[in-house]
Design a protein around this motif. Structure first.
Motif, PDB file in Angstrom:
ATOM      1  N   SER A  56       0.820  -1.196   0.000  1.00 34.07           N
ATOM      2  CA  SER A  56       0.000   0.000   0.000  1.00 34.07           C
ATOM      3  C   SER A  56       0.860   1.255   0.000  1.00 34.07           C
ATOM      4  CB  SER A  56      -0.911   0.016   1.227  1.00 34.07           C
ATOM      5  OG  SER A  56      -1.588   1.251   1.334  1.00 34.07           O
ATOM      6  N   ASP A  89      -1.289 -10.342   6.428  1.00 37.76           N
ATOM      7  CA  ASP A  89      -1.660  -8.938   6.237  1.00 37.76           C
ATOM      8  C   ASP A  89      -0.501  -8.065   5.773  1.00 37.76           C
ATOM      9  OD1 ASP A  89      -4.400  -9.160   6.873  1.00 37.76           O
ATOM     10  OD2 ASP A  89      -3.905  -9.309   8.997  1.00 37.76           O
ATOM     11  N   SER A 147      -6.288  -2.517   1.584  1.00 41.32           N
ATOM     12  CA  SER A 147      -6.000  -2.608   0.152  1.00 41.32           C
ATOM     13  C   SER A 147      -5.220  -3.858  -0.233  1.00 41.32           C
ATOM     14  CB  SER A 147      -5.248  -1.360  -0.310  1.00 41.32           C
ATOM     15  OG  SER A 147      -3.995  -1.240   0.362  1.00 41.32           O
ATOM     16  N   HIS A 148      -4.817  -4.656   0.755  1.00 42.27           N
ATOM     17  CA  HIS A 148      -4.133  -5.914   0.444  1.00 42.27           C
ATOM     18  C   HIS A 148      -5.118  -7.039   0.159  1.00 42.27           C
ATOM     19  CE1 HIS A 148      -5.374  -6.237   4.534  1.00 42.27           C
ATOM     20  NE2 HIS A 148      -4.703  -7.327   4.809  1.00 42.27           N
ATOM     21  N   ARG A 149      -6.398  -6.824   0.424  1.00 42.80           N
ATOM     22  CA  ARG A 149      -7.389  -7.873   0.206  1.00 42.80           C
ATOM     23  C   ARG A 149      -7.690  -8.044  -1.277  1.00 42.80           C
ATOM     24  NH1 ARG A 149      -9.917 -10.022   4.404  1.00 42.80           N
ATOM     25  NH2 ARG A 149     -11.812 -10.509   3.247  1.00 42.80           N
ATOM     26  N   GLY A 150      -8.057  -9.261  -1.651  1.00 41.09           N
ATOM     27  CA  GLY A 150      -8.415  -9.533  -3.029  1.00 41.09           C
ATOM     28  C   GLY A 150      -9.791  -8.988  -3.363  1.00 41.09           C
ATOM     29  N   HIS A 159     -14.948  -8.835  -1.719  1.00 43.51           N
ATOM     30  CA  HIS A 159     -13.549  -8.848  -1.275  1.00 43.51           C
ATOM     31  C   HIS A 159     -13.302 -10.111  -0.476  1.00 43.51           C
ATOM     32  CE1 HIS A 159     -14.205  -7.456   2.939  1.00 43.51           C
ATOM     33  NE2 HIS A 159     -15.061  -6.581   2.450  1.00 43.51           N
ATOM     34  N   GLU A 174      -9.938 -12.837   1.309  1.00 43.53           N
ATOM     35  CA  GLU A 174      -8.645 -12.808   2.004  1.00 43.53           C
ATOM     36  C   GLU A 174      -7.495 -12.583   1.021  1.00 43.53           C
ATOM     37  OE1 GLU A 174      -7.888 -12.780   5.201  1.00 43.53           O
ATOM     38  OE2 GLU A 174     -10.031 -12.792   5.676  1.00 43.53           O
ATOM     39  N   PRO A 175      -6.427 -11.916   1.480  1.00 45.53           N
ATOM     40  CA  PRO A 175      -5.285 -11.654   0.602  1.00 45.53           C
ATOM     41  C   PRO A 175      -4.753 -12.938  -0.043  1.00 45.53           C
ATOM     42  CG  PRO A 175      -5.033 -10.465   2.667  1.00 45.53           C
ATOM     43  CD  PRO A 175      -6.227 -11.352   2.832  1.00 45.53           C
ATOM     44  N   ASP A 176      -4.500 -12.843  -1.336  1.00 44.80           N
ATOM     45  CA  ASP A 176      -3.880 -13.919  -2.111  1.00 44.80           C
ATOM     46  C   ASP A 176      -4.761 -15.160  -2.265  1.00 44.80           C
ATOM     47  OD1 ASP A 176      -1.542 -12.397  -2.477  1.00 44.80           O
ATOM     48  OD2 ASP A 176      -0.748 -13.069  -0.550  1.00 44.80           O
ATOM     49  N   GLN A 222      -7.698 -14.782  -4.103  1.00 40.58           N
ATOM     50  CA  GLN A 222      -8.576 -14.490  -5.236  1.00 40.58           C
ATOM     51  C   GLN A 222      -8.269 -15.353  -6.457  1.00 40.58           C
ATOM     52  OE1 GLN A 222      -6.462 -12.303  -3.864  1.00 40.58           O
ATOM     53  NE2 GLN A 222      -5.297 -11.198  -5.423  1.00 40.58           N
ATOM     54  N   THR A 225      -8.194  -6.790  -8.181  1.00 38.16           N
ATOM     55  CA  THR A 225      -7.300  -6.422  -7.084  1.00 38.16           C
ATOM     56  C   THR A 225      -6.287  -5.360  -7.497  1.00 38.16           C
ATOM     57  OG1 THR A 225      -7.507  -8.708  -6.305  1.00 38.16           O
ATOM     58  CG2 THR A 225      -5.779  -7.373  -5.314  1.00 38.16           C
TER      59      THR A 225
END
Length: 321
Positions: free
Chosen positions: A3, A18, A45-48, A105, A107-109, A111, A133
């Motif tokens: 970010s 995170d 902003s790290h979330r898919g 949206h 969890e990160p990575d 998607q 993303t």
């Protein structure tokens, strides 16, 4: 994705899942209090971000998700899961439809795996799935916030706040006028207080929705078939889940929080007692002190004192035994 808000004064990068956003901006408890008072924002902003367009989008998703979405009105937020054939949780989606597009949206990575599954299930349905993303950032405004969403931005409004699907190019400009930033640790502390499970934190490879209290909020019991429904129906109608989510008040005299994965035992059994569960998320709360979410065996007495490693813990029931 890293970010641009990590350049803000005091920003300390988060680690692990995170990574890419700020853990905090120099004062964890101040940030928590601001969120609890309805002020500021959280950079997620790290979330898919995944979108589904096309005239069949709601009918198609209704067949795949645990939630009833075939008649989801525009602007109404909901949660949904994707289960394995055995009923274990694989994905958690936080959804809203704007009348033309379903926005989610995740969890990160996660998607890419989610999109791969959705693409494999398209068949003849008139739908298009996209990974947004790279160009859309999620920003969270807490419950009670009077901040206005920029014109044209999709908003997902819930009882615990609003999620904005903001163009990533506008993130820095929005942050400059959105109030004090709060890091992911403040956001997580309030999530723990609210007993809200998170994929990859409260879940493992064998978690079923009943264990976490996701029945109702993310799983609709009167909808049609979906993958894993047999397990959901069997547990709901004929049995009980093997584990249950609990909220823990931890001994505040300990310097260190017990980390995720710390084994739980009955206090009366001592340090050599049998394992009856484990910590899933721990946090320092601005009012409650050290707290945690944990999974314990269903038959653990609800009033039994516990110990997490060497830290005493008192239970609050989240999921009934």
């Amino acid at each position: 994705m890293k970010s641009p808000l990590l350049t803000l004064p005091g920003a300390v990068p988060a680690e692990g899942v995170d990574e890419g956003v700020a853990a905090h901006y120099g004062d964890l408890f101040r940030e928590q209090r601001a969120l609890a008072d309805g002020a500021g924002f959280v950079d997620l902003s790290h979330r898919g971000v995944v979108t589904v367009t096309g005239e069949d989008r709601l009918a198609w998703l209704h067949l795949l998700l645990t939630q009833h979405v075939s008649e989801l009105p525009p602007g109404r937020a909901t949660e949904a899961l994707i289960l394995s054939a055995n009923g274990h949780i694989e994905h958690a989606l936080y959804l809203v439809d704007d009348g033309e597009t379903v926005w989610a949206h995740v969890e990160p990575d996660t998607q890419e795996a989610l999109i791969a599954y959705l693409e494999s299930m398209k068949f003849f349905y008139r739908v298009e799935v996209a990974d947004r993303t790279a160009d859309i950032a999620v920003v969270h405004l807490p419950a009670g916030s009077i901040a206005e969403a920029p014109e044209g931005v999709v908003v997902r409004e819930t009882s615990y706040g609003r999620d904005l699907f903001l163009p990533r190019a506008d993130l820095e400009a929005y942050a400059a006028q959105a109030g004090p930033p709060a890091g992911i640790l403040a956001h997580e502390a309030l999530r723990v207080e609210q007993h809200r499970p998170r994929l990859g934190f409260e879940t493992d490879h064998r978690t079923i929705p009943h264990e976490l209290g996701w029945i109702g909020s993310a799983v609709h019991l009167q909808k049609g078939c979906y993958r894993g429904q047999e397990t959901v129906a069997r547990v709901q109608n004929l049995g009980k889940p093997p584990r249950r989510l609990v909220f823990l008040h931890l001994d505040g005299s300990e310097v260190h929080l017990p980390v995720a994965g710390t084994e739980l035992r009955l206090a009366d059994d001592g340090p050599d007692g049998r394992k009856i569960g484990f910590i899933t998320t721990s946090a320092r709360h601005h009012e409650l002190g050290p707290v945690a979410l944990a999974l314990v065996k269903r038959n653990v007495p609800v009033d039994a004192p516990l110990v997490a490693g060497v830290t005493a813990a008192a239970q609050e029931v989240v999921v009934e035994p």
